[in-house]
Design a protein around this motif. Structure first.
Motif, PDB file in Angstrom:
ATOM      1  N   PRO A 183       5.246   4.428   1.489  1.00 32.54           N
ATOM      2  CA  PRO A 183       4.663   3.079   1.552  1.00 32.54           C
ATOM      3  C   PRO A 183       4.358   2.646   2.976  1.00 32.54           C
ATOM      4  O   PRO A 183       4.891   3.186   3.947  1.00 32.54           O
ATOM      5  CB  PRO A 183       5.776   2.210   0.971  1.00 32.54           C
ATOM      6  CG  PRO A 183       7.030   2.901   1.443  1.00 32.54           C
ATOM      7  CD  PRO A 183       6.712   4.384   1.374  1.00 32.54           C
ATOM      8  N   ASP A 184       3.486   1.651   3.099  1.00 32.64           N
ATOM      9  CA  ASP A 184       3.373   0.845   4.309  1.00 32.64           C
ATOM     10  C   ASP A 184       4.240  -0.390   4.080  1.00 32.64           C
ATOM     11  O   ASP A 184       4.043  -1.117   3.097  1.00 32.64           O
ATOM     12  CB  ASP A 184       1.929   0.395   4.556  1.00 32.64           C
ATOM     13  CG  ASP A 184       0.986   1.544   4.890  1.00 32.64           C
ATOM     14  OD1 ASP A 184       1.473   2.626   5.284  1.00 32.64           O
ATOM     15  OD2 ASP A 184      -0.240   1.345   4.748  1.00 32.64           O
ATOM     16  N   GLU A 197      10.580  -2.691  -5.668  1.00 30.21           N
ATOM     17  CA  GLU A 197       9.492  -3.090  -6.562  1.00 30.21           C
ATOM     18  C   GLU A 197       8.334  -2.098  -6.581  1.00 30.21           C
ATOM     19  O   GLU A 197       7.592  -2.027  -7.570  1.00 30.21           O
ATOM     20  CB  GLU A 197       8.960  -4.459  -6.135  1.00 30.21           C
ATOM     21  CG  GLU A 197       9.937  -5.600  -6.361  1.00 30.21           C
ATOM     22  CD  GLU A 197       9.415  -6.921  -5.817  1.00 30.21           C
ATOM     23  OE1 GLU A 197       8.274  -6.942  -5.314  1.00 30.21           O
ATOM     24  OE2 GLU A 197      10.157  -7.919  -5.890  1.00 30.21           O
ATOM     25  N   ASN A 198       8.169  -1.324  -5.516  1.00 25.85           N
ATOM     26  CA  ASN A 198       6.968  -0.503  -5.381  1.00 25.85           C
ATOM     27  C   ASN A 198       7.196   1.008  -5.437  1.00 25.85           C
ATOM     28  O   ASN A 198       6.223   1.752  -5.558  1.00 25.85           O
ATOM     29  CB  ASN A 198       6.275  -0.828  -4.051  1.00 25.85           C
ATOM     30  CG  ASN A 198       5.585  -2.177  -4.057  1.00 25.85           C
ATOM     31  OD1 ASN A 198       4.420  -2.304  -4.418  1.00 25.85           O
ATOM     32  ND2 ASN A 198       6.320  -3.218  -3.659  1.00 25.85           N
ATOM     33  N   ASN A 208       0.866  -1.176   0.000  1.00 28.00           N
ATOM     34  CA  ASN A 208       0.000   0.000   0.000  1.00 28.00           C
ATOM     35  C   ASN A 208       0.905   1.228   0.000  1.00 28.00           C
ATOM     36  O   ASN A 208       1.778   1.372   0.863  1.00 28.00           O
ATOM     37  CB  ASN A 208      -0.885   0.012   1.247  1.00 28.00           C
ATOM     38  CG  ASN A 208      -1.780   1.237   1.297  1.00 28.00           C
ATOM     39  OD1 ASN A 208      -2.586   1.466   0.402  1.00 28.00           O
ATOM     40  ND2 ASN A 208      -1.634   2.037   2.346  1.00 28.00           N
ATOM     41  N   VAL A 209       0.742   2.090  -1.003  1.00 24.96           N
ATOM     42  CA  VAL A 209       1.603   3.256  -1.145  1.00 24.96           C
ATOM     43  C   VAL A 209       0.745   4.520  -1.158  1.00 24.96           C
ATOM     44  O   VAL A 209      -0.130   4.680  -2.015  1.00 24.96           O
ATOM     45  CB  VAL A 209       2.446   3.173  -2.435  1.00 24.96           C
ATOM     46  CG1 VAL A 209       3.330   4.416  -2.566  1.00 24.96           C
ATOM     47  CG2 VAL A 209       3.317   1.920  -2.433  1.00 24.96           C
ATOM     48  N   HIS A 210       0.998   5.387  -0.210  1.00 29.88           N
ATOM     49  CA  HIS A 210       0.297   6.663  -0.081  1.00 29.88           C
ATOM     50  C   HIS A 210       1.056   7.726  -0.867  1.00 29.88           C
ATOM     51  O   HIS A 210       2.289   7.776  -0.831  1.00 29.88           O
ATOM     52  CB  HIS A 210       0.232   7.043   1.401  1.00 29.88           C
ATOM     53  CG  HIS A 210      -0.171   8.458   1.661  1.00 29.88           C
ATOM     54  ND1 HIS A 210      -1.476   8.893   1.590  1.00 29.88           N
ATOM     55  CD2 HIS A 210       0.578   9.548   2.004  1.00 29.88           C
ATOM     56  CE1 HIS A 210      -1.524  10.183   1.880  1.00 29.88           C
ATOM     57  NE2 HIS A 210      -0.301  10.606   2.128  1.00 29.88           N
ATOM     58  N   GLU A 211       0.323   8.578  -1.578  1.00 31.25           N
ATOM     59  CA  GLU A 211       0.942   9.682  -2.316  1.00 31.25           C
ATOM     60  C   GLU A 211       0.206  10.968  -2.014  1.00 31.25           C
ATOM     61  O   GLU A 211      -1.015  10.979  -1.800  1.00 31.25           O
ATOM     62  CB  GLU A 211       0.937   9.416  -3.819  1.00 31.25           C
ATOM     63  CG  GLU A 211       1.785   8.221  -4.235  1.00 31.25           C
ATOM     64  CD  GLU A 211       2.042   8.176  -5.733  1.00 31.25           C
ATOM     65  OE1 GLU A 211       1.960   9.255  -6.392  1.00 31.25           O
ATOM     66  OE2 GLU A 211       2.330   7.089  -6.248  1.00 31.25           O
TER      67      GLU A 211
END
Length: 230
Positions: free
Chosen positions: A45-46, A69-70, A4-7
């Motif tokens: 990210p988390d 990778e993320n 899970n990636v916050h932007e």
């Protein structure tokens, strides 16, 4: 592993913010707001086992692979706290940010006091707003709320894995211009470790009168120590 990636933000500059153990991306809220105000797009990210990211096997090397990778390569700056700092150090040669900041990083886990993980497990299981506030009287109400939210989503099995991690992950060299920002005193990096980091090309600074979570104990001092880095 799909994290899970916050932007947040639409600026031309990119900042990666990588949280420490038992937290999630919300721990960065004050720093995130400041960076967005400076024209950065923040990507936070988390880590696996944290927040809304999946569970899995837990080793620092795998946390680093997840970041590669993320997250986008070539960010202007990457900042990692504690376990996030360790994960960033293991991924930095592939993420290639313009600058890297390691905030009280977990480079020398052997310096963590014996029994600390058991205490962390109890802290997570019994946490209330009052207990978090009592342990961290300088934190804002939003920091307290973020801590409780992170605890609620944290996989406690992660702490069992931490007990099996290697005791030393001191980077061999500063792959990119790098700052190691230490608490006063640091949880993991002792004076000998700090001296070794300086010999290996890292700039090292101490933020006075702060604990392990420098960015929450004193956000202004945290940011001041990053002059020239963000």
């Amino acid at each position: 592993m799909k994290l899970n990636v916050h932007e947040n933000g639409t600026g031309d500059k990119v900042a990666l913010l990588i949280h420490g153990g038992m937290s999630d991306h919300r721990t960065w809220h004050a720093i995130e707001d400041h960076l967005v105000g400076l024209g950065y797009r923040v990507v936070a990210p988390d880590l696996r086992g944290h927040g809304r990211s999946p569970r899995g096997e837990y080793r620092p090397e795998l946390l680093a692979e997840d970041l590669v990778e993320n997250l986008p390569a070539g960010a202007d700056v990457a900042i990692g706290h504690s376990l996030g700092g360790l994960s960033l150090a293991l991924a930095v040669s592939r993420l290639t940010p313009g600058r890297a900041v390691y905030s009280d990083p977990g480079f020398l886990l052997g310096n963590v006091p014996a029994g600390a993980t058991a205490g962390m497990r109890r802290m997570v299981a019994s946490a209330t707003a009052e207990s978090v506030r009592a342990m961290n009287p300088r934190w804002s109400q939003q920091d307290v709320a973020a801590e409780l939210a992170g605890f609620a989503l944290f996989d406690p099995e992660f702490l069992s894995a931490v007990e099996q991690f290697e005791q030393g992950y001191l980077p061999g060299t500063a792959v990119v211009p790098s700052l190691v920002q230490l608490a006063d005193p640091s949880l993991c990096v002792d004076a000998r470790g700090a001296a070794s980091l300086e010999e290996r090309g890292f700039e090292v600074c101490v933020v006075p009168r702060t604990g392990h979570c420098v960015h929450r104990d004193d956000p202004q001092a945290f940011l001041k120590s990053l002059d020239g880095w963000i």
